[in-house]
Motif scaffolding. Structure first.
Motif, PDB file in Angstrom:
ATOM      1  N   PRO A 114       0.830  -1.214   0.000  1.00  7.15           N
ATOM      2  CA  PRO A 114       0.000   0.000   0.000  1.00  7.15           C
ATOM      3  C   PRO A 114       0.864   1.262   0.000  1.00  7.15           C
ATOM      4  CG  PRO A 114      -0.810  -1.589   1.616  1.00  7.15           C
ATOM      5  CD  PRO A 114       0.518  -2.118   1.126  1.00  7.15           C
ATOM      6  N   ASN A 115       0.359   2.306  -0.660  1.00 11.91           N
ATOM      7  CA  ASN A 115       0.975   3.640  -0.644  1.00 11.91           C
ATOM      8  C   ASN A 115       2.364   3.712  -1.271  1.00 11.91           C
ATOM      9  OD1 ASN A 115      -1.309   4.412   0.713  1.00 11.91           O
ATOM     10  ND2 ASN A 115      -0.330   4.588   2.714  1.00 11.91           N
ATOM     11  N   VAL A 116       2.587   2.951  -2.346  1.00 11.30           N
ATOM     12  CA  VAL A 116       3.875   3.048  -3.040  1.00 11.30           C
ATOM     13  C   VAL A 116       3.745   3.815  -4.355  1.00 11.30           C
ATOM     14  CG1 VAL A 116       4.778   0.922  -2.020  1.00 11.30           C
ATOM     15  CG2 VAL A 116       3.562   0.815  -4.209  1.00 11.30           C
ATOM     16  N   GLY A 117       2.503   4.218  -4.712  1.00 16.36           N
ATOM     17  CA  GLY A 117       2.294   4.971  -5.940  1.00 16.36           C
ATOM     18  C   GLY A 117       1.723   4.152  -7.070  1.00 16.36           C
ATOM     19  N   LYS A 118       1.171   2.961  -6.771  1.00 16.97           N
ATOM     20  CA  LYS A 118       0.630   2.089  -7.824  1.00 16.97           C
ATOM     21  C   LYS A 118      -0.474   2.775  -8.620  1.00 16.97           C
ATOM     22  CE  LYS A 118      -0.796  -1.350  -5.386  1.00 16.97           C
ATOM     23  NZ  LYS A 118      -2.078  -1.168  -6.067  1.00 16.97           N
ATOM     24  N   SER A 119      -1.460   3.300  -7.909  1.00 16.47           N
ATOM     25  CA  SER A 119      -2.618   3.877  -8.600  1.00 16.47           C
ATOM     26  C   SER A 119      -2.256   5.170  -9.312  1.00 16.47           C
ATOM     27  CB  SER A 119      -3.761   4.111  -7.602  1.00 16.47           C
ATOM     28  OG  SER A 119      -4.224   2.873  -7.093  1.00 16.47           O
ATOM     29  N   LEU A 166       7.678  -0.257  -6.472  1.00 15.00           N
ATOM     30  CA  LEU A 166       8.343  -0.141  -5.179  1.00 15.00           C
ATOM     31  C   LEU A 166       8.683   1.314  -4.882  1.00 15.00           C
ATOM     32  CD1 LEU A 166      10.361  -3.208  -6.053  1.00 15.00           C
ATOM     33  CD2 LEU A 166       9.253  -3.053  -3.827  1.00 15.00           C
ATOM     34  N   ARG A 167       8.466   1.688  -3.658  1.00 20.40           N
ATOM     35  CA  ARG A 167       8.755   3.066  -3.253  1.00 20.40           C
ATOM     36  C   ARG A 167      10.255   3.256  -3.115  1.00 20.40           C
ATOM     37  NH1 ARG A 167       6.100   6.442   1.811  1.00 20.40           N
ATOM     38  NH2 ARG A 167       7.735   8.025   1.942  1.00 20.40           N
ATOM     39  N   CYS A 168      10.791   4.146  -3.926  1.00 20.61           N
ATOM     40  CA  CYS A 168      12.221   4.457  -3.901  1.00 20.61           C
ATOM     41  C   CYS A 168      12.418   5.958  -3.684  1.00 20.61           C
ATOM     42  CB  CYS A 168      12.895   4.010  -5.196  1.00 20.61           C
ATOM     43  SG  CYS A 168      12.894   2.220  -5.449  1.00 20.61           S
ATOM     44  N   PHE A 169      11.610   6.537  -2.864  1.00 24.31           N
ATOM     45  CA  PHE A 169      11.703   7.967  -2.545  1.00 24.31           C
ATOM     46  C   PHE A 169      11.339   8.180  -1.083  1.00 24.31           C
ATOM     47  CE2 PHE A 169       7.308   7.237  -3.772  1.00 24.31           C
ATOM     48  CZ  PHE A 169       6.592   7.950  -2.816  1.00 24.31           C
ATOM     49  N   GLU A 170      11.835   9.278  -0.525  1.00 24.92           N
ATOM     50  CA  GLU A 170      11.506   9.648   0.842  1.00 24.92           C
ATOM     51  C   GLU A 170      10.527  10.814   0.828  1.00 24.92           C
ATOM     52  OE1 GLU A 170      15.078  10.464   2.941  1.00 24.92           O
ATOM     53  OE2 GLU A 170      15.887   8.437   2.734  1.00 24.92           O
ATOM     54  N   ASP A 171       9.500  10.735   1.665  1.00 19.93           N
ATOM     55  CA  ASP A 171       8.508  11.802   1.768  1.00 19.93           C
ATOM     56  C   ASP A 171       7.760  11.611   3.086  1.00 19.93           C
ATOM     57  OD1 ASP A 171       6.381  13.594   1.612  1.00 19.93           O
ATOM     58  OD2 ASP A 171       6.090  13.297  -0.537  1.00 19.93           O
ATOM     59  N   ASP A 172       7.996  12.513   4.025  1.00 15.62           N
ATOM     60  CA  ASP A 172       7.373  12.398   5.343  1.00 15.62           C
ATOM     61  C   ASP A 172       5.859  12.535   5.292  1.00 15.62           C
ATOM     62  OD1 ASP A 172       9.862  12.070   6.482  1.00 15.62           O
ATOM     63  OD2 ASP A 172      10.112  14.196   6.974  1.00 15.62           O
ATOM     64  N   VAL A 231       3.819   1.662   4.920  1.00 17.06           N
ATOM     65  CA  VAL A 231       3.240   0.593   5.719  1.00 17.06           C
ATOM     66  C   VAL A 231       4.263  -0.026   6.673  1.00 17.06           C
ATOM     67  CG1 VAL A 231       3.705  -1.263   4.062  1.00 17.06           C
ATOM     68  CG2 VAL A 231       1.715  -1.429   5.578  1.00 17.06           C
ATOM     69  N   SER A 232       5.555   0.058   6.332  1.00 20.27           N
ATOM     70  CA  SER A 232       6.607  -0.475   7.200  1.00 20.27           C
ATOM     71  C   SER A 232       7.410   0.629   7.871  1.00 20.27           C
ATOM     72  CB  SER A 232       7.551  -1.389   6.405  1.00 20.27           C
ATOM     73  OG  SER A 232       6.854  -2.487   5.869  1.00 20.27           O
ATOM     74  N   GLU A 233       6.965   1.874   7.705  1.00 19.87           N
ATOM     75  CA  GLU A 233       7.528   3.069   8.351  1.00 19.87           C
ATOM     76  C   GLU A 233       8.840   3.552   7.744  1.00 19.87           C
ATOM     77  OE1 GLU A 233       7.728   2.554  12.571  1.00 19.87           O
ATOM     78  OE2 GLU A 233       5.552   2.308  12.789  1.00 19.87           O
ATOM     79  N   THR A 234       9.636   2.668   7.161  1.00 16.25           N
ATOM     80  CA  THR A 234      10.899   3.091   6.562  1.00 16.25           C
ATOM     81  C   THR A 234      10.954   2.680   5.094  1.00 16.25           C
ATOM     82  OG1 THR A 234      11.962   1.027   7.260  1.00 16.25           O
ATOM     83  CG2 THR A 234      12.161   2.929   8.738  1.00 16.25           C
ATOM     84  N   VAL A 235      11.779   3.402   4.315  1.00 15.25           N
ATOM     85  CA  VAL A 235      11.925   3.109   2.888  1.00 15.25           C
ATOM     86  C   VAL A 235      13.022   2.076   2.683  1.00 15.25           C
ATOM     87  CG1 VAL A 235      12.471   4.069   0.613  1.00 15.25           C
ATOM     88  CG2 VAL A 235      11.165   5.433   2.263  1.00 15.25           C
ATOM     89  N   ASP A 236      12.645   0.921   2.158  1.00 14.48           N
ATOM     90  CA  ASP A 236      13.600  -0.157   1.885  1.00 14.48           C
ATOM     91  C   ASP A 236      12.998  -1.026   0.777  1.00 14.48           C
ATOM     92  OD1 ASP A 236      15.266  -2.357   1.779  1.00 14.48           O
ATOM     93  OD2 ASP A 236      15.462  -2.547   3.952  1.00 14.48           O
ATOM     94  N   VAL A 286       9.401  -1.935 -10.789  1.00 17.77           N
ATOM     95  CA  VAL A 286       9.293  -0.534 -11.198  1.00 17.77           C
ATOM     96  C   VAL A 286       9.686   0.329 -10.009  1.00 17.77           C
ATOM     97  CG1 VAL A 286       7.769   1.261 -12.083  1.00 17.77           C
ATOM     98  CG2 VAL A 286       7.447  -1.116 -12.802  1.00 17.77           C
ATOM     99  N   CYS A 287      10.826   0.973 -10.095  1.00 11.95           N
ATOM    100  CA  CYS A 287      11.334   1.809  -9.012  1.00 11.95           C
ATOM    101  C   CYS A 287      10.715   3.202  -9.117  1.00 11.95           C
ATOM    102  CB  CYS A 287      12.852   1.918  -9.088  1.00 11.95           C
ATOM    103  SG  CYS A 287      13.699   0.322  -9.072  1.00 11.95           S
ATOM    104  N   ASN A 288       9.783   3.501  -8.241  1.00  9.92           N
ATOM    105  CA  ASN A 288       9.113   4.802  -8.244  1.00  9.92           C
ATOM    106  C   ASN A 288       9.972   5.793  -7.475  1.00  9.92           C
ATOM    107  OD1 ASN A 288       7.276   6.879  -8.436  1.00  9.92           O
ATOM    108  ND2 ASN A 288       5.879   6.057  -6.898  1.00  9.92           N
TER     109      ASN A 288
END
Length: 366
Positions: A11-16, A105-111, A116-121, A206-208
């Motif tokens: 969830p919340n990685v930018g899929k949609s 996959l989320r490959c960016f930082e944004d507070d 869902v796992s609290e950290t970007v990895d 897909v590295c977002n």
């Protein structure tokens, strides 16, 4: 149809957001909370191919028909999906119907965007979904094994062969390797497909990334590329935010200027499609006439008669010959008749292996 691919991810990685941008729609809801997407959204986009446009111009075709790519935006996945956590059962059912998996996959930082796992990895996130697919396959094959063992004891040769294949796949799964890592002989390919294994699907990560990393990637996408190599997958870098901004620009010149300012030569969609074709080992051939120029997508290695069947079953059933020329010669000579006059149009039989970029005129009789 070119190919059909499911867009998956936590969830919340930018899929949609990516789905909306690639399909130039607002069909998929986007929001900063898990499971925003519940029912899968489906969008079809034409595959851009400059060769088709040039062929259509030479043939003076009234209509240009590209091949299409279908995206399926599937609900976000969480750890435990193979046991029904979150929308796990629905996710697993939806993914069975696609040709390939686009794992965002989320490959960016944004507070401001929750993770869902609290950290970007991204490598960790990729492993979560890969593991869930493998666990689902493991459970499916272990159930299947019981019936196969009984049949094999009764001297059922087909069951013996399938059991041997299943045991090889299980060995990989238990070692933490996806089903696609299993070596499958040519005469086993059909049986392997019939197992309908989730982790056998070709995967494109897909590295977002953020806008500043769209051209060269960043430390997160680099780490993900290394992970992809270990699992037999591929990866590309895309900024969903940039693709969404591109959607707002309707003029080609504006899009080109926008991309150029960011150091990009083409859209993420174009790169994604090219990577998808490589992943699935697909080619494109063309038919051209005054009424219509058409692109057709096939698995590499397809012979002329089955390729004709993609157009219409009568073409394959009554196949006589495939009059063939490479698209570059077609363009340089000035079309079909000029190619024939120059003796460059070849008469190929039903067993001819169609090549990427072929322009073909089928002769058939039913």
């Amino acid at each position: 149809m070119g190919f059909n691919c499911g867009i998956v991810g936590l969830p919340n990685v930018g899929k949609s957001t990516l789905f909306n941008a690639l399909t130039e729609t607002a069909a998929a809801d986007t929001a900063n909370y898990p499971f925003c997407t519940i029912e899968p959204n489906v969008g079809r986009v034409p595959v851009p191919d400059a060769r088709l446009d040039k062929i259509a111009a030479v043939a003076a075709s009234e209509k240009v028909v590209p091949t299409y790519l279908e995206f399926v935006d599937i609900a976000g996945l969480v750890k435990g999906a193979s046991q029904g956590e979150g929308l796990g059962n629905q996710f697993l059912a939806n993914i069975r119907g696609v040709d390939a998996v686009l794992h965002v996959l989320r490959c960016f930082e944004d507070d401001d965007v929750a993770h869902v796992s609290e950290t970007v990895d991204p490598a960790r996130d990729a492993e979560i979904i890969e593991t869930e697919l493998m666990l689902a396959d493991l459970e499916s094959l272990e159930r299947r094994t019981e019936a196969l063992v009984k049949k094999a004891r009764g001297q059922d040769r087909d069951a013996e062969a399938e059991l041997e294949l299943v045991e090889r796949v299980l060995e990989n799964l238990r070692a933490g390797q996806p089903a696609r890592a299993t070596e499958v002989a040519a005469d086993e390919e059909k049986a392997f497909r019939m197992l309908q294994l989730l982790s056998a699907k070709p995967v494109l990560y897909v590295c977002n990334v953020d806008e500043d990393s769209a051209a060269a990637g960043n430390k997160y996408s680099d780490a993900l590329a290394e992970f992809a190599e270990t699992t037999g997958a591929a990866s590309i870098v895309i900024s969903a935010k940039i693709e969404a901004e591109l959607m707002q620009l309707t003029e080609p010149a504006e899009r080109a200027e926008f991309l150029g300012a960011l150091g990009l030569a083409e859209t993420g969609l174009a790169r994604l499609i090219r990577a998808g074709y490589r992943l699935l080992n697909l080619i494109t051939y063309f038919t051209a006439a005054p009424n219509e120029a058409h692109a057709w997508t096939l698995p590499a290695g397809t012979r002329a008669a089955p390729a004709a069947g993609r157009i219409h079953s009568d073409f394959e059933r009554g196949f006589i010959a495939a009059e063939t020329i490479d698209h570059e010669e077609y363009l340089s000579l000035g079309g079909e008749q000029a190619a024939k006059d120059a003796g460059r149009m070849r008469q190929e039989g039903r067993d001819y292996v169609v090549q990427d970029g072929d322009v073909i005129l089928y002769r058939f009789n039913v």
